[in-house]
Design a protein around this motif. Structure first.
Motif, PDB file in Angstrom:
ATOM      1  N   ARG A   1       0.850  -1.247   0.030  1.00 47.52           N
ATOM      2  CA  ARG A   1       0.046   0.050   0.092  1.00 47.52           C
ATOM      3  C   ARG A   1       0.763   1.807  -0.026  1.00 47.52           C
ATOM      4  NH1 ARG A   1      -0.483   1.798   5.546  1.00 47.52           N
ATOM      5  NH2 ARG A   1      -0.501  -0.256   6.869  1.00 47.52           N
ATOM      6  N   ASP A   2       1.835   0.810   0.333  1.00 41.67           N
ATOM      7  CA  ASP A   2       2.822   2.517   0.856  1.00 41.67           C
ATOM      8  C   ASP A   2       4.553   2.262   0.185  1.00 41.67           C
ATOM      9  OD1 ASP A   2       4.145   0.435   2.793  1.00 41.67           O
ATOM     10  OD2 ASP A   2       3.866   2.234   4.615  1.00 41.67           O
ATOM     11  N   ASP A   3       4.384   0.906  -0.795  1.00 40.40           N
ATOM     12  CA  ASP A   3       6.291   0.570  -0.992  1.00 40.40           C
ATOM     13  C   ASP A   3       7.092   0.437   0.660  1.00 40.40           C
ATOM     14  OD1 ASP A   3       7.631  -0.413  -2.784  1.00 40.40           O
ATOM     15  OD2 ASP A   3       7.965   1.084  -4.150  1.00 40.40           O
TER      16      ASP A   3
END
Length: 102
Positions: A81-83
């Motif tokens: 979702r946010d790497d």
């Protein structure tokens, strides 16, 4: 003979598991520093240069050789979702033959 280089990447709903790349250095070093109290009982003592860019570069090259040679699978766990890098796992000492193991 044509040799095809396969990329190792495992995707789940929430995570991507992939070998380390050079661009991971800062996230990896920060994660290691933040996790030092947890990691200390489980890992050998860190060398003085453990958190340096050069040591990480050597780690990346080792990972590439290990994957290519089929002897290990060092993987970084990246939250999709946010790497964000959240951890790592290595399946090492892979042996082929009648009694496959790792």
């Amino acid at each position: 003979m044509l040799l095809i280089k396969r990329k190792l990447r495992i995707e789940t709903e929430r995570l991507s598991l992939r070998p380390p790349i050079h661009a991971d250095f800062r996230a990896w070093a920060a994660l290691r520093v933040d996790s030092i109290d947890y990691l200390t009982p489980w890992e050998p003592a860190w060398a003085d240069d453990h958190l340096t860019r050069k040591a990480f570069t050597n780690r990346v090259y080792w990972a590439q050789r290990s994957v290519s040679g089929g002897t290990a699978m060092p993987l970084f766990l990246v939250r999709r979702r946010d790497d964000m890098l959240i951890g790592a796992i290595t399946l090492d000492n892979i042996r082929r033959g009648p009694a496959q193991s790792g």
